[in-house]
Design a protein around this motif. Sequence first.
Motif, mmCIF file in Angstrom:
data_model
loop_
_atom_site.group_PDB
_atom_site.id
_atom_site.type_symbol
_atom_site.label_atom_id
_atom_site.label_comp_id
_atom_site.label_asym_id
_atom_site.label_seq_id
_atom_site.Cartn_x
_atom_site.Cartn_y
_atom_site.Cartn_z
ATOM 1 N N UNK A 209 -11.596 23.930 28.803
ATOM 2 C CA UNK A 209 -11.473 23.442 30.176
ATOM 3 C C UNK A 209 -11.654 21.925 30.278
ATOM 4 N N UNK A 210 -12.540 21.358 29.492
ATOM 5 C CA UNK A 210 -12.755 19.908 29.568
ATOM 6 C C UNK A 210 -11.503 19.160 29.123
ATOM 7 N N UNK A 211 -10.911 19.603 28.020
ATOM 8 C CA UNK A 211 -9.685 18.962 27.535
ATOM 9 C C UNK A 211 -8.519 19.228 28.495
ATOM 10 N N UNK A 212 -8.492 20.428 29.069
ATOM 11 C CA UNK A 212 -7.433 20.756 30.020
ATOM 12 C C UNK A 212 -7.530 19.857 31.253
ATOM 13 N N UNK A 213 -8.753 19.640 31.747
ATOM 14 C CA UNK A 213 -8.928 18.773 32.916
ATOM 15 C C UNK A 213 -8.424 17.368 32.625
ATOM 16 N N UNK A 214 -8.692 16.881 31.413
ATOM 17 C CA UNK A 214 -8.204 15.548 31.035
ATOM 18 C C UNK A 214 -6.682 15.509 31.027
ATOM 19 N N UNK A 215 -6.060 16.560 30.525
ATOM 20 C CA UNK A 215 -4.586 16.619 30.495
ATOM 21 C C UNK A 215 -4.018 16.667 31.908
ATOM 22 N N UNK A 216 -4.614 17.457 32.797
ATOM 23 C CA UNK A 216 -4.120 17.563 34.178
ATOM 24 C C UNK A 216 -4.257 16.224 34.910
ATOM 25 N N UNK A 239 -10.199 24.170 36.544
ATOM 26 C CA UNK A 239 -10.921 23.690 35.350
ATOM 27 C C UNK A 239 -12.273 23.083 35.737
ATOM 28 N N UNK A 240 -12.297 22.347 36.851
ATOM 29 C CA UNK A 240 -13.558 21.744 37.301
ATOM 30 C C UNK A 240 -14.568 22.812 37.707
ATOM 31 N N UNK A 247 -18.286 20.322 43.423
ATOM 32 C CA UNK A 247 -18.022 19.233 44.365
ATOM 33 C C UNK A 247 -16.724 18.518 44.006
ATOM 34 N N UNK A 248 -16.516 18.263 42.703
ATOM 35 C CA UNK A 248 -15.277 17.615 42.270
ATOM 36 C C UNK A 248 -14.072 18.527 42.509
ATOM 37 N N UNK A 249 -14.283 19.818 42.319
ATOM 38 C CA UNK A 249 -13.190 20.761 42.560
ATOM 39 C C UNK A 249 -12.787 20.755 44.035
ATOM 40 N N UNK A 250 -13.773 20.729 44.940
ATOM 41 C CA UNK A 250 -13.469 20.713 46.377
ATOM 42 C C UNK A 250 -12.741 19.425 46.767
ATOM 43 N N UNK A 251 -13.155 18.302 46.177
ATOM 44 C CA UNK A 251 -12.479 17.033 46.466
ATOM 45 C C UNK A 251 -11.034 17.082 45.986
ATOM 46 N N UNK A 252 -10.796 17.699 44.840
ATOM 47 C CA UNK A 252 -9.437 17.818 44.317
ATOM 48 C C UNK A 252 -8.572 18.686 45.227
ATOM 49 N N UNK A 253 -9.123 19.798 45.711
ATOM 50 C CA UNK A 253 -8.372 20.683 46.593
ATOM 51 C C UNK A 253 -8.057 20.019 47.925
ATOM 52 N N UNK A 254 -8.958 19.175 48.405
ATOM 53 C CA UNK A 254 -8.659 18.460 49.654
ATOM 54 C C UNK A 254 -7.492 17.494 49.467
ATOM 55 N N UNK A 255 -7.394 16.891 48.282
ATOM 56 C CA UNK A 255 -6.250 16.023 47.993
ATOM 57 C C UNK A 255 -4.958 16.846 47.886
ATOM 58 N N UNK A 256 -5.072 18.082 47.374
ATOM 59 C CA UNK A 256 -3.891 18.946 47.281
ATOM 60 C C UNK A 256 -3.288 19.163 48.663
#
Length: 282
Positions: A209-216, A239-240, A247-256
């Motif tokens: 998941x850590x490497x996947x997050x970097x790729x995304x 992945x987050x 918290x980072x996942x929620x921030x990402x979804x708000x950007x989506x």
Amino acid sequence: MSFPRLRVAATALALVLGVGLAAGPALAQTSLDDPLDARDAKRVDRMEKVVRELRSIVFQLKETGKPVVVQPADTDARLQDLANRLGDLEQTLTRINGSLDATSQEVDQARRANADLQAQVKALSDRLTAVEQKAEAAAAPPAPAAQDAPAPQASPTEAFAKARELMLGGDYAGAEGAFAAYVQTYPDAPRAPEARYWWGKTLSVRGAHAQAATAYIGAIRGWPKTTWAPDAVSELARSLVALKKPADACATLSELAKRYPKAPPAVTSRATATARQAKCAA
């Protein structure tokens, strides 16, 4: 002292002296082997003391012309009082010394406790540093192994097509190596962001998941307007969550929702499930 009292004192002195002279012959006739009894000895001591005081009064008055006040002898009482004070002072000093000893022991204990605490803090700091280093190493995208990555094709288009073919055929390990090789070989190619997206997919399949997050993150840099970009954002949020960063996942979804308001229903559905899992605010 007034002059009538002086006359009385002088008369008493004369009487005492007369008595002493008159008693002289009688005392001389007394045998040396016949000592005075205790009471007579005390009387003689008192009479001698009175004589000394009267003589002091007479002579001091004659020399100075001023009345003289004779204070009773209280040397013993003063010495006793001084001794009592010294005793009190010794007790006070003893208590102070005891308090100082106790304070010194407390200070020593505090110093030892402080040294132990500093050692614990240092050990904890070292552990945190080691954890951070491990996390950074895990998040860094690994260099593809030479045996896993197929040899680059003649063009970026052929290399990308080969990697997609491996993935569609279910060979996720081979696809992972192929997309990693593509990103390293053609970092500035037009399809390099999409290759990072598919590379992240293969990494997510095997739980990296850590490497996947970097790729995304590399794939959606600049928020590209492509069909696969909304899904890349949704997969980054998943992945987050797996990395325990809600918290980072929620921030990402708000950007989506802001960047891709017309995302496909399948992507929106997965994003909603991920938001519930991360306990994002409505």
